[in-house]
Design a protein around this motif. Structure first.
Motif, PDB file in Angstrom:
ATOM      1  N   ASP A  42       0.678  -1.625   0.054  1.00  0.00           N
ATOM      2  CA  ASP A  42      -0.210  -0.319   0.040  1.00  0.00           C
ATOM      3  C   ASP A  42       0.941   1.216  -0.306  1.00  0.00           C
ATOM      4  O   ASP A  42       0.589   2.748  -0.467  1.00  0.00           O
ATOM      5  CB  ASP A  42      -1.279   0.053   1.370  1.00  0.00           C
ATOM      6  CG  ASP A  42      -2.369  -1.098   0.837  1.00  0.00           C
ATOM      7  OD1 ASP A  42      -2.354  -1.367  -0.416  1.00  0.00           O
ATOM      8  OD2 ASP A  42      -2.203  -1.818   1.976  1.00  0.00           O
ATOM      9  N   LEU A  43       1.665   1.288   0.370  1.00  0.00           N
ATOM     10  CA  LEU A  43       2.093   2.643   0.881  1.00  0.00           C
ATOM     11  C   LEU A  43       3.431   2.945  -0.224  1.00  0.00           C
ATOM     12  O   LEU A  43       3.298   3.700  -1.026  1.00  0.00           O
ATOM     13  CB  LEU A  43       3.898   1.787   1.819  1.00  0.00           C
ATOM     14  CG  LEU A  43       3.474   2.487   3.444  1.00  0.00           C
ATOM     15  CD1 LEU A  43       4.602   1.936   4.413  1.00  0.00           C
ATOM     16  CD2 LEU A  43       3.390   3.569   3.624  1.00  0.00           C
ATOM     17  N   ASN A  44       3.804   1.644  -1.122  1.00  0.00           N
ATOM     18  CA  ASN A  44       4.747   1.575  -2.459  1.00  0.00           C
ATOM     19  C   ASN A  44       3.603   2.248  -3.293  1.00  0.00           C
ATOM     20  O   ASN A  44       3.618   2.931  -4.485  1.00  0.00           O
ATOM     21  CB  ASN A  44       5.527   0.729  -2.962  1.00  0.00           C
ATOM     22  CG  ASN A  44       6.391  -0.165  -2.140  1.00  0.00           C
ATOM     23  OD1 ASN A  44       7.093   1.304  -1.656  1.00  0.00           O
ATOM     24  ND2 ASN A  44       6.742  -1.200  -1.890  1.00  0.00           N
ATOM     25  N   ASN A  45       2.206   1.309  -3.132  1.00  0.00           N
ATOM     26  CA  ASN A  45       1.217   2.267  -4.257  1.00  0.00           C
ATOM     27  C   ASN A  45       0.980   3.300  -4.029  1.00  0.00           C
ATOM     28  O   ASN A  45       0.670   4.092  -5.284  1.00  0.00           O
ATOM     29  CB  ASN A  45       0.406   1.479  -4.409  1.00  0.00           C
ATOM     30  CG  ASN A  45       0.506   0.243  -4.507  1.00  0.00           C
ATOM     31  OD1 ASN A  45       1.438  -0.155  -5.619  1.00  0.00           O
ATOM     32  ND2 ASN A  45      -1.078  -0.920  -4.608  1.00  0.00           N
ATOM     33  N   THR A  46       0.399   4.129  -2.876  1.00  0.00           N
ATOM     34  CA  THR A  46       0.536   5.679  -2.700  1.00  0.00           C
ATOM     35  C   THR A  46       1.998   6.161  -3.350  1.00  0.00           C
ATOM     36  O   THR A  46       1.484   7.149  -3.649  1.00  0.00           O
ATOM     37  CB  THR A  46       0.148   5.738  -1.005  1.00  0.00           C
ATOM     38  OG1 THR A  46      -1.123   4.472  -0.909  1.00  0.00           O
ATOM     39  CG2 THR A  46       0.439   6.905  -0.783  1.00  0.00           C
ATOM     40  N   ALA A  47       3.068   5.833  -2.994  1.00  0.00           N
ATOM     41  CA  ALA A  47       3.434   6.321  -3.620  1.00  0.00           C
ATOM     42  C   ALA A  47       4.078   6.820  -5.119  1.00  0.00           C
ATOM     43  O   ALA A  47       4.297   7.797  -5.922  1.00  0.00           O
ATOM     44  CB  ALA A  47       5.400   6.233  -2.817  1.00  0.00           C
TER      45      ALA A  47
END
Length: 63
Positions: free
Chosen positions: A22-27
């Motif tokens: 989720d963090l990588n997708n948001t980034a």
């Protein structure tokens, strides 16, 4: 280490995988926006994801 403890560790690892994803997708999504600070925020989210990945690797070493 007993089976219950291993199961708990694997549960935590699975949750960390979800958070990291989720963090990588948001980034990556932030990179599409124009504006002051979006690149900075994106980099920081990737850095947090990297730290969680290190924690996940440490947990794998325990099993």
């Amino acid at each position: 280490m007993d089976a219950k403890a291993k199961a708990e560790i694997y549960s935590i690892i699975n949750e960390l995988n979800s958070i990291i994803r989720d963090l990588n997708n948001t980034a990556n999504e932030l990179k599409e926006f124009k504006g002051i600070g979006t690149e900075y925020c994106s980099q920081k989210l990737n850095k947090v994801a990297s730290h969680y990945n290190q924690i996940k690797n440490n947990l794998y070493e325990l099993t």
